[in-house]
Every structure is written in structure tokens, then in C-alpha cells.
Design an enzyme around this catalytic site. Structure first.
Site, PDB file in Angstrom:
ATOM      1  N   THR A  67       0.767  -1.180   0.070  1.00 55.06           N
ATOM      2  CA  THR A  67       0.113  -0.095   0.163  1.00 55.06           C
ATOM      3  C   THR A  67       0.829   1.270  -0.052  1.00 55.06           C
ATOM      4  O   THR A  67       2.138   1.267  -0.127  1.00 55.06           O
ATOM      5  CB  THR A  67      -1.106   0.022   1.093  1.00 55.06           C
ATOM      6  OG1 THR A  67      -2.033   0.994   0.886  1.00 55.06           O
ATOM      7  CG2 THR A  67      -0.490   0.163   2.560  1.00 55.06           C
ATOM      8  N   LYS A  71       3.414   1.272  -3.771  1.00 47.53           N
ATOM      9  CA  LYS A  71       3.103   0.752  -4.909  1.00 47.53           C
ATOM     10  C   LYS A  71       4.013   0.812  -6.273  1.00 47.53           C
ATOM     11  O   LYS A  71       4.042  -0.200  -6.907  1.00 47.53           O
ATOM     12  CB  LYS A  71       1.536   1.100  -5.222  1.00 47.53           C
ATOM     13  CG  LYS A  71       0.516   0.786  -4.010  1.00 47.53           C
ATOM     14  CD  LYS A  71      -0.735   1.140  -4.700  1.00 47.53           C
ATOM     15  CE  LYS A  71      -1.779   0.990  -3.703  1.00 47.53           C
ATOM     16  NZ  LYS A  71      -3.293   1.338  -3.969  1.00 47.53           N
ATOM     17  N   ASN A  92       0.219  -3.762  -6.243  1.00 46.73           N
ATOM     18  CA  ASN A  92      -0.478  -3.780  -4.926  1.00 46.73           C
ATOM     19  C   ASN A  92      -0.448  -5.055  -4.122  1.00 46.73           C
ATOM     20  O   ASN A  92      -0.953  -5.302  -3.073  1.00 46.73           O
ATOM     21  CB  ASN A  92      -1.905  -2.885  -4.730  1.00 46.73           C
ATOM     22  CG  ASN A  92      -3.113  -3.404  -5.425  1.00 46.73           C
ATOM     23  OD1 ASN A  92      -2.857  -4.746  -5.963  1.00 46.73           O
ATOM     24  ND2 ASN A  92      -4.133  -3.169  -5.028  1.00 46.73           N
ATOM     25  N   ASP A 108      -6.180  -2.738  -8.274  1.00 48.41           N
ATOM     26  CA  ASP A 108      -7.098  -1.420  -8.139  1.00 48.41           C
ATOM     27  C   ASP A 108      -8.151  -1.272  -8.979  1.00 48.41           C
ATOM     28  O   ASP A 108      -9.550  -0.940  -8.761  1.00 48.41           O
ATOM     29  CB  ASP A 108      -6.137  -0.161  -7.912  1.00 48.41           C
ATOM     30  CG  ASP A 108      -5.830  -0.215  -6.693  1.00 48.41           C
ATOM     31  OD1 ASP A 108      -6.160  -0.457  -5.614  1.00 48.41           O
ATOM     32  OD2 ASP A 108      -4.454   0.501  -6.557  1.00 48.41           O
ATOM     33  N   ALA A 133      -4.859  11.563 -11.681  1.00 43.16           N
ATOM     34  CA  ALA A 133      -3.750  10.716 -12.817  1.00 43.16           C
ATOM     35  C   ALA A 133      -2.449  10.017 -11.876  1.00 43.16           C
ATOM     36  O   ALA A 133      -1.676   9.771 -12.355  1.00 43.16           O
ATOM     37  CB  ALA A 133      -3.109  11.830 -13.587  1.00 43.16           C
ATOM     38  N   GLY A 135      -1.627   6.823  -9.040  1.00 41.07           N
ATOM     39  CA  GLY A 135      -1.719   5.387  -9.108  1.00 41.07           C
ATOM     40  C   GLY A 135      -3.118   4.938  -9.189  1.00 41.07           C
ATOM     41  O   GLY A 135      -3.554   4.022 -10.163  1.00 41.07           O
ATOM     42  N   ALA A 136      -4.311   5.286  -8.490  1.00 41.13           N
ATOM     43  CA  ALA A 136      -5.478   4.675  -8.541  1.00 41.13           C
ATOM     44  C   ALA A 136      -6.133   4.825  -9.610  1.00 41.13           C
ATOM     45  O   ALA A 136      -6.965   4.224 -10.350  1.00 41.13           O
ATOM     46  CB  ALA A 136      -6.198   5.056  -7.189  1.00 41.13           C
ATOM     47  N   GLY A 244     -16.147   4.362  -1.849  1.00 40.99           N
ATOM     48  CA  GLY A 244     -14.752   3.728  -2.308  1.00 40.99           C
ATOM     49  C   GLY A 244     -14.616   2.414  -1.626  1.00 40.99           C
ATOM     50  O   GLY A 244     -13.542   1.748  -1.912  1.00 40.99           O
TER      51      GLY A 244
END
Ligand SMILES: NC(=O)c1ccc[n+]([C@@H]2O[C@H](COP(=O)([O-])OP(=O)(O)OC[C@H]3O[C@@H](n4cnc5c(N)ncnc54)[C@H](OP(=O)(O)O)[C@@H]3O)[C@@H](O)[C@H]2O)c1
Length: 261
Positions: A67, A71, A92, A108, A133, A135-136, A244
Site C-alpha cells: 500500500t 506501490k 498492490n 485496483d 492521474a 496510481g489509483a 470507495g
């Protein structure tokens, strides 16, 4: 009950005390009747390489969840990374093979799509506005392409990062329309907050709230106990909202399967 036969899983992060995965993973392991335990490991960035080297030597370790903020950095420490992990440039979850080789991937994007699907929302043929923009956002952008969204508009505080992500997604998703844009989310069916705004009380909303049309689906990546500022504003505008947490919940099973737990 932990015995000498119990397999070990880890989660590497900094900070780690707030992580929600340990509770979810250990509950899922118990449900599966799997003799394994996930242990939180607080590892700072300057210790990540050494920690990962050490984990290779732990022969009853099945793998590790990775996490923030590791990552991206973990990718260069692994022996093999799946196409999804390479596309996003982040992992991840890492599986330890019996010979100590480490294989990583990222869930993800798949977790986000699966969470929406379980709530009855599809993205195929939809116009999606993605704020963020990082990682997620990158994981979600590639997953939207794979799922056949019709349009993807990426909006980010640092515009160059949005341009870079759009170019990478376009390269693997030639049939979709991938563009960058400002904070106006008009004329989109699904609007996603994939920034970290919403983690702290009083955070701003990373897009123009007034542009949210009633009936739009507003989906969040930030996990919080109540609605985030984005979801609260969207609900007020008459949007359907999606929290989320499902994105993480859906990943737990995928991660355990990947680690062979
Ligand atoms: N639900 C889940 O399963 C799940 C999974 C993964 C992540 N997450 C959550 O997703 C969030 C993002 O994580 P990440 O790994 O993508 O982080 P990241 O790579 O650091 O990216 C952060 C993003 O947020 C933007 N941002 C940060 N502060 C901002 C501000 N003050 N104003 C406008 N934009 C801002 C950044 O914009 P710039 O590029 O301009 O800096 C960037 O787009 C976190 O809250 C994380 O907990 C949830």
C-alpha cells in the site's frame, strides 16, 4: 489459532496503523478456512528494498499486500510483474513463489470495476470523467479501457500528468476516445474521484460540482466512514453515489487467490 504451520501474509505501508486491509483479509482468511494470517508491517521508503529482500527468505510467507507509498517503488524490486502491473507502473500485491521469486500485480482497476458491477453499474459504452492521474486513477483508466467504456476524460491538478496517462491509455485502447480536460464533468455518465481529496475533513472537490447532472453516477475511490465531500455534493445534485470501500472489498478475494491463500 496461530500454530507453527500457519502461513504468513504481510501488508507493507507507511503509515500502516490506518490500513483497512488487515481486518478484511484476516476475516476473509477465516471464512475460507485458510490457516494463514496477515500481519501489518510498517516499512518506510528507505527500508523497502531491504524489507522485500528479507521477505524473499521467509519460507512460510505466501505474499504481501503493498500500500501507500510503496506501490510504484516495489515494481523494480520484483522478479516478474503482470501486464496490468506494467501498464499501471505499480503493484498492490506480491506473491512469493516457493523458490523465493516475487511476482506482482495490481487489482485496483479490477476491484473498482467489480465493485461497480456488484452495485449494478456497468461502464461498457459509458462516458467516464476521471479526476486524478496518480496510481489509483491509472489503474482505473486502464480497466475502463479493458471494459469497453466509450469515452474517458481525465482531469488532474497537474495537467501534464493527465496528458501522460491519457497517452499511455490511448496506446492500448485505440478504439476508445481518451482525452484530457478541465474540471467541467458535463456530458459524462460516470464521474470518478480518483484523487486523494476526501481523505481529510474539509477537503475540496477536485472537479466543478455545478457540472454534475442529476442521474450521473458519482463514484469515489477514497474510503471513508461517511460520504466524502465529493459524494455529498453529488448526492445533493441528484446523482447516484458509489462509495470507495467496495473497490477494496472486491480486491481481497482477488489478492488471496493471487497469493494462493
Ligand atoms: N478504495 C480503494 O480500494 C483504493 C485503492 C487505491 C487507492 N485508494 C485511494 O485513492 C486515493 C489516491 O491514491 P493514489 O495511490 O492514486 O495516490 P497518488 O498516486 O499520490 O495520486 C494522488 C492524486 O490526487 C491528486 N491530488 C492530491 N492532492 C490534491 C489536491 N490538493 N488538489 C487536487 N488534486 C490533488 C493528485 O494530483 P497531482 O498529480 O496534481 O499531484 C493525483 O492525481 C487515496 O485516497 C487512496 O487511499 C483507494
Amino acid at each position: 489459532v496461530i500454530s507453527g504451520r500457519t502461513a504468513v501474509l504481510a501488508i507493507l505501508g507507511d503509515p500502516i496503523a490506518h490500513a483497512r486491509a488487515p481486518g478484511l483479509v484476516n476475516a476473509a482468511l477465516a471464512e475460507r478456512g485458510c490457516d494463514a494470517v496477515l500481519v501489518p508491517m510498517h516499512v518506510a521508503s528507505d527500508g523497502l528494498a531491504a524489507a522485500v529482500r528479507g521477505l524473499r527468505m521467509v519460507r512460510n510467507l505466501k505474499g504481501a499486500v503493498v500500500t501507500m507509498p510503496h506501490k510504484t517503488a516495489v515494481v523494480t524490486l520484483l522478479d516478474e510483474v503482470t501486464p496490468e502491473g506494467r501498464q499501471v507502473g505499480a503493484c498492490n500485491v506480491v506473491r512469493r513463489e516457493p523458490d523465493g521469486r516475487l511476482v506482482g500485480t495490481i487489482y485496483d482497476g479490477d476491484g473498482f470495476i467489480a465493485g461497480l458491477a456488484r452495485a449494478g453499474h456497468g461502464v461498457r459504452g459509458r462516458r467516464v470523467f476521471l479526476a486524478g492521474a496518480g496510481g489509483a486513477a491509472a489503474a482505473i483508466a486502464f480497466a475502463l479501457g479493458k471494459e469497453g467504456a466509450a469515452v474517458l476524460t481525465i482531469h488532474n491538478r497537474t495537467a501534464a500528468r493527465a496528458e501522460g496517462l491519457a497517452a499511455r491509455v490511448r496506446a492500448v485502447w485505440p478504439r476508445g476516445e481518451v482525452r484530457t480536460g478541465g474540471p467541467d464533468a458535463r456530458e459524462h455518465d460516470v464521474v470518478v474521484n480518483a484523487t486523494s481529496l476526501g481523505m481529510k475533513a474539509g477537503d475540496a472537490v477536485p472537479l466543478d460540482v455545478g457540472s454534475l447532472a442529476p442521474g450521473t453516477l458519482a463514484a469515489e475511490v477514497v474510503i471513508s466512514d461517511g460520504p466524502t465531500p465529493f459524494l455529498a455534493a453529488a448526492a445533493e445534485r441528484g446523482c447516484a453515489i458509489h462509495h470507495g470501500r467496495p473497490m477494496l472489498v472486491e480486491q481481497i478475494g482477488l489478492m488471496l487467490d493471487f497469493m494462493g491463500a
